[in-house]
Scaffold this motif. Structure first.
Motif, mmCIF file in Angstrom:
data_model
loop_
_atom_site.group_PDB
_atom_site.id
_atom_site.type_symbol
_atom_site.label_atom_id
_atom_site.label_comp_id
_atom_site.label_asym_id
_atom_site.label_seq_id
_atom_site.Cartn_x
_atom_site.Cartn_y
_atom_site.Cartn_z
ATOM 1 N N ASP A 150 -19.978 19.466 20.493
ATOM 2 C CA ASP A 150 -19.250 18.396 19.814
ATOM 3 C C ASP A 150 -18.082 18.968 19.019
ATOM 4 O O ASP A 150 -18.063 20.149 18.647
ATOM 5 C CB ASP A 150 -20.190 17.591 18.903
ATOM 6 N N LEU A 151 -17.094 18.123 18.743
ATOM 7 C CA LEU A 151 -15.854 18.562 18.102
ATOM 8 C C LEU A 151 -16.096 19.086 16.685
ATOM 9 O O LEU A 151 -15.414 20.007 16.232
ATOM 10 C CB LEU A 151 -14.850 17.407 18.072
ATOM 11 N N GLU A 152 -17.052 18.517 15.996
ATOM 12 C CA GLU A 152 -17.342 18.976 14.638
ATOM 13 C C GLU A 152 -17.832 20.432 14.650
ATOM 14 O O GLU A 152 -17.423 21.237 13.803
ATOM 15 C CB GLU A 152 -18.392 18.080 13.990
ATOM 16 N N SER A 153 -18.665 20.772 15.624
ATOM 17 C CA SER A 153 -19.163 22.153 15.737
ATOM 18 C C SER A 153 -18.044 23.106 16.113
ATOM 19 O O SER A 153 -17.980 24.235 15.616
ATOM 20 C CB SER A 153 -20.280 22.218 16.776
ATOM 21 N N ASP A 157 -16.704 26.378 14.151
ATOM 22 C CA ASP A 157 -16.545 27.687 14.802
ATOM 23 C C ASP A 157 -15.170 28.282 14.508
ATOM 24 O O ASP A 157 -15.034 29.480 14.216
ATOM 25 C CB ASP A 157 -16.711 27.549 16.324
ATOM 26 N N LEU A 158 -14.152 27.438 14.586
ATOM 27 C CA LEU A 158 -12.785 27.900 14.308
ATOM 28 C C LEU A 158 -12.640 28.371 12.868
ATOM 29 O O LEU A 158 -11.981 29.374 12.591
ATOM 30 C CB LEU A 158 -11.787 26.771 14.606
ATOM 31 N N LEU A 171 -8.362 17.992 16.933
ATOM 32 C CA LEU A 171 -9.097 18.537 18.086
ATOM 33 C C LEU A 171 -9.179 17.516 19.213
ATOM 34 O O LEU A 171 -9.036 17.861 20.395
ATOM 35 C CB LEU A 171 -10.507 18.961 17.673
ATOM 36 N N LEU A 172 -9.387 16.237 18.851
ATOM 37 C CA LEU A 172 -9.464 15.184 19.855
ATOM 38 C C LEU A 172 -8.122 15.029 20.570
ATOM 39 O O LEU A 172 -8.088 14.822 21.797
ATOM 40 C CB LEU A 172 -9.870 13.861 19.196
ATOM 41 N N ARG A 173 -7.029 15.161 19.827
ATOM 42 C CA ARG A 173 -5.694 15.064 20.432
ATOM 43 C C ARG A 173 -5.470 16.190 21.441
ATOM 44 O O ARG A 173 -4.946 15.963 22.534
ATOM 45 C CB ARG A 173 -4.622 15.112 19.329
ATOM 46 N N ILE A 174 -5.905 17.399 21.083
ATOM 47 C CA ILE A 174 -5.767 18.541 22.011
ATOM 48 C C ILE A 174 -6.699 18.366 23.215
ATOM 49 O O ILE A 174 -6.341 18.691 24.351
ATOM 50 C CB ILE A 174 -6.081 19.867 21.291
#
Length: 485
Positions: A150-153, A157-158, A171-174
């Motif tokens: 998922d994007l939150e994870s 990580d980043l 992140l969703l846009r990318i």
């Protein structure tokens, strides 16, 4: 006061040589090639066929016979270089073929799925910061093409691993950018999104594409459960219109990444048969496929070195004696390995010959209904081998026949008794079951109970739950999921 007792136990321990044979039995031909290559690299005493080396070994062997060593030593070179210790292990193997009947060792080339997706990053404008985000997302896409994390994870990580700050919106846009890449559907987070991404790239001016898009967006659960009547009522469409839309959905790829990988690595999916079975003049002829497995022997150079040491052993220094002991260890290892290869080939041929003899009628014609019930114990009893040994031989091995290539496990099946008292293979029952399902009316598929009744009429007294078990083993879905418009 401590009490002492004496116990007698019977323990069976395997020698290193036996363990080596067992391990070699488990691996198929392709892995055997790699195993031999590894042994050749690690043991300089072991060598492949070479006319000069063979001549030196034979010459040295004859020299030993004419100059018998009378002294009593820790070991004798005869232990390692006597022809009786190294009988030919080719037997009925075919190391070199004059024709094209053997499958070539596969060779694959091309970029990986992830490299292919990453290459497309250069075709879009992204800042250095956005590029880091994109690479992180692509790194979390699995081989099927899905983004399982998922994007939150990914955001966490980043932050922790690269000290890069972002948010889910960015992140969703990318991710949306990556979902425009090929293959269509890449970067989807679930099956529904994967199929929708693919439909959106089609011609949306067509009514069937429009309806397919609406089905995936608004009635995906009904579609997966094949509740077609609910879909037709919801959208007010006919069965023909719904069928055309569903046909479009069925053309989509549920695993876009796997499809790409299979395309670029198609040659890597080749099966290398371990056995070759040919029907010649009405007779079955079995051989081992050893095309890329070299014949092994002890290197003549090291044999000559050992001979020189033995002739002069009274004058050896401590260092020289250590060298001799090192060579002895390597000679032991080479001898054990050659012997293990020979035993592997003997055992493989023994087991496969008995399987063919047991199933001879099937192997002559390739008719599945002629296959007899056969379990591991049947072959173990015929060969005198342990069941575990037969299992190791049968595991991950393939045979090439005049009617196709099959895994050895394919020929094993349980038995059941018909109403007539005749014993038949469960594989025969599965084949009849498969034919019944293939011939059913797809608008009204046969239930497991109906299939059980049909089999009962054919003298196969199978319970409904057994039908369900066989159907699941053949990866055939339940009646509701086989329904078609």
């Amino acid at each position: 006061m401590q009490k002492l007792s004496l116990q007698q136990k019977l323990l069976q321990k395997l020698s290193p040589q036996q363990i080596q044979v067992i391990k070699l039995l488990e691996i198929p031909t392709m892995q055997l090639e790699q195993r031999i290559k590894k042994e050749l690299e690690e043991n300089p005493v072991l060598d492949m066929d070479n006319d000069n080396s063979e001549y030196q070994e034979e010459e040295y062997d004859n020299d030993l016979k004419s100059n018998e060593d009378k002294d009593n030593d820790e070991f004798s070179v005869d232990d390692y270089l006597n022809d009786e210790d190294y009988p030919s292990y080719k037997y009925t193997t075919q190391n070199y073929s004059k024709d094209d009947k053997f499958t070539e060792i596969p060779f694959s080339s091309g970029s990986s799925f992830h490299e292919y997706v990453e290459q497309q990053l250069s075709e879009v404008y992204l800042s250095e910061h956005e590029l880091v985000l994109a690479e992180q997302i692509i790194g979390n896409i699995d081989e099927d093409g899905y983004l399982r994390r998922d994007l939150e994870s990914i955001m966490d990580d980043l932050a922790f691993m690269q000290n890069v700050t972002t948010d889910e919106f960015e992140l969703l846009r990318i991710l949306r950018v990556i979902q425009e890449f090929d293959p269509p559907g890449v970067g989807a987070r679930n099956l529904r999104e994967c199929l929708r991404l693919q439909v959106e790239r089609k011609d949306l001016s067509k009514p069937e594409i429009q309806l397919a898009s609406r089905i995936l967006r608004d009635t995906f659960d009904e579609f997966t459960r094949k509740h077609y009547d609910k879909i037709t009522r919801k959208f007010g469409v006919s069965e023909d219109e719904l069928k055309r839309a569903i046909d479009e959905i069925l053309k989509l790829n549920p695993k876009p990444g796997s499809s790409f990988s299979n395309t670029i690595n198609r040659t890597n999916q080749s099966i290398i048969p371990d056995f070759i079975l040919e029907l010649m003049d009405g007779e079955l002829q079995l051989s081992l496929n050893q095309r890329n497995v070299p014949d092994l022997h002890i290197n003549g150079h090291y044999a000559n070195m050992l001979k020189a040491y033995q002739e002069n052993r009274k004058n050896l220094s401590r260092q020289d004696k250590d060298t001799v002991m090192f060579m002895k260890q390597k000679l032991d290892s080479a001898k054990w390995f050659i012997d293990a290869i020979r035993q592997r080939q003997q055992t493989l041929l023994l087991v496969m010959n008995e399987i063919i003899d047991y199933q001879k009628e099937y192997f002559m014609e390739g008719d599945e209904t002629k296959m007899r019930p056969m379990i591991l114990k049947d072959i173990a009893d015929r060969t005198g081998l342990d069941i575990s040994t037969v299992s190791r031989v049968s595991n991950s091995k393939y045979i090439q026949t005049h009617f196709g290539i099959f895994p050895l496990k394919y020929f094993f099946s349980e038995s059941m008794q018909k109403d007539t008292g005749e014993e038949v293979s469960t594989r025969e029952i599965k084949q009849i079951l498969k034919e019944c399902i293939e011939g059913e009316d797809k608008r009204k598929p046969l239930t497991d109970q109906a299939l059980a009744e049909i089999l009962k009429q054919k003298s196969y007294p199978i319970a409904r739950r057994t039908v369900a078990k066989y159907r699941e083993q053949m990866d055939i879905p339940v009646a509701r999921m086989r329904k078609e418009l």
